[in-house]
Design an enzyme around this catalytic site. Sequence first.
Site, PDB file in Angstrom:
ATOM      1  N   ALA A  73     -10.934  -4.181  15.481  1.00 50.99           N
ATOM      2  CA  ALA A  73     -10.684  -5.616  15.716  1.00 50.99           C
ATOM      3  C   ALA A  73      -9.570  -6.106  14.795  1.00 50.99           C
ATOM      4  O   ALA A  73      -8.674  -6.847  15.215  1.00 50.99           O
ATOM      5  CB  ALA A  73     -11.968  -6.418  15.473  1.00 50.99           C
ATOM      6  N   SER A 102       1.232   3.289  -2.726  1.00 49.64           N
ATOM      7  CA  SER A 102       0.865   4.203  -3.804  1.00 49.64           C
ATOM      8  C   SER A 102       0.535   5.591  -3.266  1.00 49.64           C
ATOM      9  O   SER A 102       0.584   6.565  -4.004  1.00 49.64           O
ATOM     10  CB  SER A 102      -0.328   3.646  -4.579  1.00 49.64           C
ATOM     11  OG  SER A 102      -1.345   3.239  -3.699  1.00 49.64           O
ATOM     12  N   ARG A 103       0.162   5.664  -1.997  1.00 50.77           N
ATOM     13  CA  ARG A 103      -0.218   6.979  -1.447  1.00 50.77           C
ATOM     14  C   ARG A 103      -0.102   6.973   0.071  1.00 50.77           C
ATOM     15  O   ARG A 103       0.251   5.941   0.661  1.00 50.77           O
ATOM     16  CB  ARG A 103      -1.634   7.377  -1.888  1.00 50.77           C
ATOM     17  CG  ARG A 103      -2.659   6.289  -1.714  1.00 50.77           C
ATOM     18  CD  ARG A 103      -3.879   6.519  -2.612  1.00 50.77           C
ATOM     19  NE  ARG A 103      -4.729   5.341  -2.650  1.00 50.77           N
ATOM     20  CZ  ARG A 103      -5.733   5.119  -1.809  1.00 50.77           C
ATOM     21  NH1 ARG A 103      -6.029   5.998  -0.886  1.00 50.77           N
ATOM     22  NH2 ARG A 103      -6.443   4.017  -1.910  1.00 50.77           N
ATOM     23  N   GLY A 139       0.821  -1.223   0.000  1.00 50.75           N
ATOM     24  CA  GLY A 139       0.000   0.000   0.000  1.00 50.75           C
ATOM     25  C   GLY A 139       0.844   1.257   0.000  1.00 50.75           C
ATOM     26  O   GLY A 139       0.601   2.173   0.787  1.00 50.75           O
ATOM     27  N   TYR A 155     -12.857  -2.404  12.096  1.00 51.33           N
ATOM     28  CA  TYR A 155     -11.510  -1.871  11.828  1.00 51.33           C
ATOM     29  C   TYR A 155     -10.609  -2.072  13.049  1.00 51.33           C
ATOM     30  O   TYR A 155      -9.480  -2.565  12.921  1.00 51.33           O
ATOM     31  CB  TYR A 155     -11.619  -0.388  11.468  1.00 51.33           C
ATOM     32  CG  TYR A 155     -10.296   0.296  11.218  1.00 51.33           C
ATOM     33  CD1 TYR A 155      -9.585   0.081  10.035  1.00 51.33           C
ATOM     34  CD2 TYR A 155      -9.746   1.179  12.152  1.00 51.33           C
ATOM     35  CE1 TYR A 155      -8.380   0.718   9.790  1.00 51.33           C
ATOM     36  CE2 TYR A 155      -8.541   1.817  11.925  1.00 51.33           C
ATOM     37  CZ  TYR A 155      -7.852   1.583  10.741  1.00 51.33           C
ATOM     38  OH  TYR A 155      -6.644   2.212  10.507  1.00 51.33           O
ATOM     39  N   SER A 189      -3.124   0.585  14.663  1.00 46.37           N
ATOM     40  CA  SER A 189      -3.768   1.893  14.827  1.00 46.37           C
ATOM     41  C   SER A 189      -4.006   2.154  16.309  1.00 46.37           C
ATOM     42  O   SER A 189      -4.154   1.215  17.104  1.00 46.37           O
ATOM     43  CB  SER A 189      -5.119   1.897  14.108  1.00 46.37           C
ATOM     44  OG  SER A 189      -5.880   3.022  14.518  1.00 46.37           O
ATOM     45  N   ILE A 205      -3.780  10.691  11.239  1.00 51.03           N
ATOM     46  CA  ILE A 205      -2.798  11.129  10.241  1.00 51.03           C
ATOM     47  C   ILE A 205      -3.548  11.626   9.002  1.00 51.03           C
ATOM     48  O   ILE A 205      -4.490  10.970   8.544  1.00 51.03           O
ATOM     49  CB  ILE A 205      -1.853   9.954   9.842  1.00 51.03           C
ATOM     50  CG1 ILE A 205      -1.270   9.250  11.084  1.00 51.03           C
ATOM     51  CG2 ILE A 205      -0.751  10.447   8.898  1.00 51.03           C
ATOM     52  CD1 ILE A 205      -0.360  10.073  11.955  1.00 51.03           C
ATOM     53  N   LYS A 254      -7.164  -4.364  13.546  1.00 54.68           N
ATOM     54  CA  LYS A 254      -5.900  -3.752  13.964  1.00 54.68           C
ATOM     55  C   LYS A 254      -5.403  -4.340  15.283  1.00 54.68           C
ATOM     56  O   LYS A 254      -4.190  -4.427  15.512  1.00 54.68           O
ATOM     57  CB  LYS A 254      -6.055  -2.229  14.057  1.00 54.68           C
ATOM     58  CG  LYS A 254      -6.302  -1.558  12.708  1.00 54.68           C
ATOM     59  CD  LYS A 254      -5.107  -1.748  11.774  1.00 54.68           C
ATOM     60  CE  LYS A 254      -5.236  -1.034  10.459  1.00 54.68           C
ATOM     61  NZ  LYS A 254      -4.073  -1.246   9.582  1.00 54.68           N
ATOM     62  N   VAL A 258      -3.192  -7.749  -1.215  1.00 53.31           N
ATOM     63  CA  VAL A 258      -2.620  -8.413  -0.031  1.00 53.31           C
ATOM     64  C   VAL A 258      -3.530  -9.504   0.531  1.00 53.31           C
ATOM     65  O   VAL A 258      -3.063 -10.388   1.253  1.00 53.31           O
ATOM     66  CB  VAL A 258      -2.262  -7.406   1.095  1.00 53.31           C
ATOM     67  CG1 VAL A 258      -1.137  -6.481   0.687  1.00 53.31           C
ATOM     68  CG2 VAL A 258      -3.488  -6.632   1.577  1.00 53.31           C
TER      69      VAL A 258
HETATM   70  P1  NAP Z   1      -4.726   5.363   2.383  1.00 49.94           P
HETATM   71  O1  NAP Z   1      -4.243   6.748   2.090  1.00 49.94           O
HETATM   72  O2  NAP Z   1      -6.155   5.045   2.233  1.00 49.94           O
HETATM   73  O3  NAP Z   1      -3.845   4.340   1.495  1.00 49.94           O
HETATM   74  C1  NAP Z   1      -4.107   2.965   1.579  1.00 49.94           C
HETATM   75  C2  NAP Z   1      -3.069   2.218   0.771  1.00 49.94           C
HETATM   76  O4  NAP Z   1      -3.338   0.799   0.898  1.00 49.94           O
HETATM   77  C3  NAP Z   1      -3.108   2.531  -0.702  1.00 49.94           C
HETATM   78  O5  NAP Z   1      -1.785   2.500  -1.211  1.00 49.94           O
HETATM   79  C4  NAP Z   1      -3.919   1.375  -1.289  1.00 49.94           C
HETATM   80  O6  NAP Z   1      -3.584   1.063  -2.639  1.00 49.94           O
HETATM   81  C5  NAP Z   1      -3.454   0.237  -0.396  1.00 49.94           C
HETATM   82  N1  NAP Z   1      -4.368  -0.903  -0.376  1.00 49.94           N
HETATM   83  C6  NAP Z   1      -5.664  -0.926   0.028  1.00 49.94           C
HETATM   84  N2  NAP Z   1      -6.167  -2.159  -0.096  1.00 49.94           N
HETATM   85  C7  NAP Z   1      -5.179  -2.944  -0.588  1.00 49.94           C
HETATM   86  C8  NAP Z   1      -5.080  -4.316  -0.948  1.00 49.94           C
HETATM   87  N3  NAP Z   1      -6.125  -5.127  -0.806  1.00 49.94           N
HETATM   88  N4  NAP Z   1      -3.910  -4.784  -1.435  1.00 49.94           N
HETATM   89  C9  NAP Z   1      -2.839  -3.953  -1.588  1.00 49.94           C
HETATM   90  N5  NAP Z   1      -2.873  -2.634  -1.258  1.00 49.94           N
HETATM   91  C10 NAP Z   1      -4.026  -2.145  -0.779  1.00 49.94           C
HETATM   92  O7  NAP Z   1      -4.352   4.934   3.877  1.00 49.94           O
HETATM   93  P2  NAP Z   1      -3.333   5.556   4.946  1.00 49.94           P
HETATM   94  O8  NAP Z   1      -4.054   6.541   5.763  1.00 49.94           O
HETATM   95  O9  NAP Z   1      -2.058   5.917   4.299  1.00 49.94           O
HETATM   96  O10 NAP Z   1      -3.135   4.271   5.881  1.00 49.94           O
HETATM   97  C11 NAP Z   1      -2.042   3.377   5.762  1.00 49.94           C
HETATM   98  C12 NAP Z   1      -2.105   2.384   6.909  1.00 49.94           C
HETATM   99  O11 NAP Z   1      -2.058   3.088   8.157  1.00 49.94           O
HETATM  100  C13 NAP Z   1      -3.407   1.562   6.934  1.00 49.94           C
HETATM  101  O12 NAP Z   1      -3.120   0.245   7.358  1.00 49.94           O
HETATM  102  C14 NAP Z   1      -4.232   2.286   7.985  1.00 49.94           C
HETATM  103  O13 NAP Z   1      -5.181   1.429   8.577  1.00 49.94           O
HETATM  104  C15 NAP Z   1      -3.166   2.730   8.950  1.00 49.94           C
HETATM  105  N6  NAP Z   1      -3.566   3.857   9.795  1.00 49.94           N
HETATM  106  C16 NAP Z   1      -3.906   5.062   9.229  1.00 49.94           C
HETATM  107  C17 NAP Z   1      -4.272   6.115  10.075  1.00 49.94           C
HETATM  108  C18 NAP Z   1      -4.646   7.488   9.550  1.00 49.94           C
HETATM  109  O14 NAP Z   1      -5.046   8.333  10.343  1.00 49.94           O
HETATM  110  N7  NAP Z   1      -4.513   7.753   8.262  1.00 49.94           N
HETATM  111  C19 NAP Z   1      -4.297   5.929  11.451  1.00 49.94           C
HETATM  112  C20 NAP Z   1      -3.952   4.692  11.980  1.00 49.94           C
HETATM  113  C21 NAP Z   1      -3.582   3.663  11.134  1.00 49.94           C
HETATM  114  P3  NAP Z   1      -4.439   1.652  -3.915  1.00 49.94           P
HETATM  115  O15 NAP Z   1      -3.921   3.053  -4.136  1.00 49.94           O
HETATM  116  O16 NAP Z   1      -4.085   0.730  -5.025  1.00 49.94           O
HETATM  117  O17 NAP Z   1      -5.872   1.625  -3.523  1.00 49.94           O
END
Ligand code: NAP
Length: 253
Positions: free
Chosen positions: A163, A20-21, A18, A161, A148, A194, A165, A70
């Site tokens: 559960a 890409s962003r 993940g 979500y 998380s 974030i 994590k 994944v």
């Molecule tokens: P995001 O901006 O939504 O990016 C999610 C990434 O996961 C994207 O690159 C997406 O790829 C990829 N992805 C989703 N489903 C996938 C799959 N089935 N197989 C492969 N790749 C997949 O999320 P983020 O905020 O950066 O979060 C990253 C991680 O941190 C996550 O595990 C999230 O739960 C955790 N987290 C985030 C926060 C927050 O506040 N943002 C807080 C706590 C934990 P595509 O571009 O191809 O869709």
Amino acid sequence: MKMSGGKPLDGKIALVTGSSRGIGRAIAVELARAGAFIFINYVRGEEAARKTLKIMEDRGDKGSLLSFNVSDFDAVQDAIRGITEEKGRIDILINNAGITLDGIFVRTKPEEWDNVIDINLKGVFNCCRAATRYMMKQRWGRIVNMTSVVALSGNAGQVCYSASKAGIVGLTKSLARELGSRNICINAVAPGFIETDMTVSIGEKSREKVIDQIPLGRTGTPDDVAGVVAFLVSGKADYITGQVIHVNGGLYM
Ligand code: NAP
């Protein structure tokens, strides 16, 4: 003073799921800057993944794209085998890919539960299962799993979500115990709020409410998380395993 000139992760091969962003992209860029070759994983966002690669290459760092879901066990095994065939090894695995599911528990459908668990928790199992085979033979590996704050604090409206994590926390600790003797360190990072695509739809009122609870008085950035991940896979963290490192501005203590 004499400088060695080498980067801390020179020669290391890393997979960031993940990336890409969002947080994954920041981690990929940070580890590449530290010298690692990065496999940038994504499922749909090819254009965004190319942008991650471009950011790296513009700085003279190296990586390539590797698309797979994944949650698909066979696809993950094939992809990680492919990495070892191409590069001879896999040193670092960052299990970052994840989706969110917000909603009232009593309205949650079983297929929504399955989807979140399949991607967020089984996805980590799938990638660890494939990569540790090679890391065990190498007798060196570093894994960081993205959990998380809500895995520890709980959050109304995020039962599935949180559960998924919380499952990652148990997986991380047990696997760290199982593979410590092979010099494989496995830790989890628990971000708070974030600013990414995942949190962009949260309304201004809710955002202000959360910020009121954050002692540092601001939301986090992907770079706030990436720096901690880079530390955990560096030689400076060789004696850290089985831990959950919180990156949340003090939101949860
Ligand atoms: P995001 O901006 O939504 O990016 C999610 C990434 O996961 C994207 O690159 C997406 O790829 C990829 N992805 C989703 N489903 C996938 C799959 N089935 N197989 C492969 N790749 C997949 O999320 P983020 O905020 O950066 O979060 C990253 C991680 O941190 C996550 O595990 C999230 O739960 C955790 N987290 C985030 C926060 C927050 O506040 N943002 C807080 C706590 C934990 P595509 O571009 O191809 O869709």
